[in-house]
Scaffold this motif. Sequence first.
Motif, PDB file in Angstrom:
ATOM      1  N   TYR A  65       0.836  -1.208   0.000  1.00  0.00           N
ATOM      2  CA  TYR A  65       0.000   0.000   0.000  1.00  0.00           C
ATOM      3  C   TYR A  65       0.871   1.260   0.000  1.00  0.00           C
ATOM      4  O   TYR A  65       0.527   2.271  -0.612  1.00  0.00           O
ATOM      5  N   HIS A  66       2.024   1.171   0.686  1.00  0.00           N
ATOM      6  CA  HIS A  66       2.901   2.339   0.810  1.00  0.00           C
ATOM      7  C   HIS A  66       4.096   2.305  -0.147  1.00  0.00           C
ATOM      8  O   HIS A  66       4.799   3.311  -0.267  1.00  0.00           O
ATOM      9  N   GLU A  67       4.356   1.165  -0.795  1.00  0.00           N
ATOM     10  CA  GLU A  67       5.518   1.041  -1.680  1.00  0.00           C
ATOM     11  C   GLU A  67       5.301   1.858  -2.958  1.00  0.00           C
ATOM     12  O   GLU A  67       4.346   1.614  -3.698  1.00  0.00           O
ATOM     13  N   PRO A  68       6.180   2.827  -3.236  1.00  0.00           N
ATOM     14  CA  PRO A  68       6.012   3.674  -4.435  1.00  0.00           C
ATOM     15  C   PRO A  68       6.029   2.885  -5.747  1.00  0.00           C
ATOM     16  O   PRO A  68       5.382   3.287  -6.717  1.00  0.00           O
ATOM     17  N   ASN A  69       6.749   1.765  -5.784  1.00  0.00           N
ATOM     18  CA  ASN A  69       6.848   0.986  -7.017  1.00  0.00           C
ATOM     19  C   ASN A  69       5.789  -0.115  -7.124  1.00  0.00           C
ATOM     20  O   ASN A  69       5.849  -0.945  -8.032  1.00  0.00           O
ATOM     21  N   ALA A  70       4.845  -0.119  -6.172  1.00  0.00           N
ATOM     22  CA  ALA A  70       3.716  -1.051  -6.262  1.00  0.00           C
ATOM     23  C   ALA A  70       2.628  -0.419  -7.123  1.00  0.00           C
ATOM     24  O   ALA A  70       2.284   0.747  -6.947  1.00  0.00           O
TER      25      ALA A  70
END
Length: 323
Positions: free
Chosen positions: A131-136
């Motif tokens: 949810y917080h990972e920029p590359n997700a």
Amino acid sequence: MTECCSLRSKLVTPLALFFNVFLLVQFHGASAYTSSSIANESILSSFLARMQRNGIDNMEIMDLVFFGCVAILGMEAMNIVTKQLGRSLRLKNIPVRGKHLDDLEAIDLLYITLNKMATVPFVYLLAKYMYHEPNAVSSLDSITFGNLILPIVPFFIIYDFFYTILHWALHIQSIYGYIHKHHHRQKAPSRANADAVNVHPIEFFLGEYNHLFAIFIYCNLLGFKMHILALAIIFILSPVLTGLNHTRFDSSVQIMGIALYDSKWHDVHHRIPQSNYGQYTNFWDLVFGSFRPYNSNDRVNPDNQLGANGKSLNYGQQKMKAK
């Protein structure tokens, strides 16, 4: 008739869990949103609406409980799917060469239960990380080959690099007796994910969170994009492959004659522990020199083969001698 009854008994736990999950979310949705438009929405729609409104960091207590129930339900479902997959594909059985652990003891049931429960916070933390990972990537409109299909193979290679080292370390004599020895009481795994998660809770924690570590390396350190659907594919393949490693099914994945996965490799490990430390592939075992190929000419004891009840053919004789 016996197989039918066996299948019914195996379906009791997941069906009962599904029924309770249904009641849980239905009651929660009805009681929490009777005065809002969400009350008229479906169970899934209302849950997703709350998630979109509150975010994963502000989930309500009952939604956390629902989330946990679904995670455990998923484990139970994948265990059934793994076993049925082997039967549906009519896979051959790997002959039993080591001694099969016919009866699970109290300590086995305790570890299996604790490890299933430990899956709940893992899935939550995994979802929170993504949810917080920029590359997700989460948008269906943003699906590409690069973020959906491409991450799958690198993930398993990264995971198995650290798992192979961890697994090797757990076999160090001064450590082995405290943690990993419990898992090797089973010389011929057959119960799929039940045998797979029958490990010391410390070992389960390290192996489970290694998945999250591999995702962190791929997305954060290497800077590659990963779609959440790629994660879904990974966490469908992961319990299936791990489960097949702990069945008698002779299953393998080959591309152009090159074996990428073979359940017989892990069967060798359970009989000859100082070999084949990888979970999903033999790549790092080949690199580190710890790979041992399966030898179909190894001695087979007819009495150790499993009957229709999933126990050794000489199980009754062993019980009589024990008395």
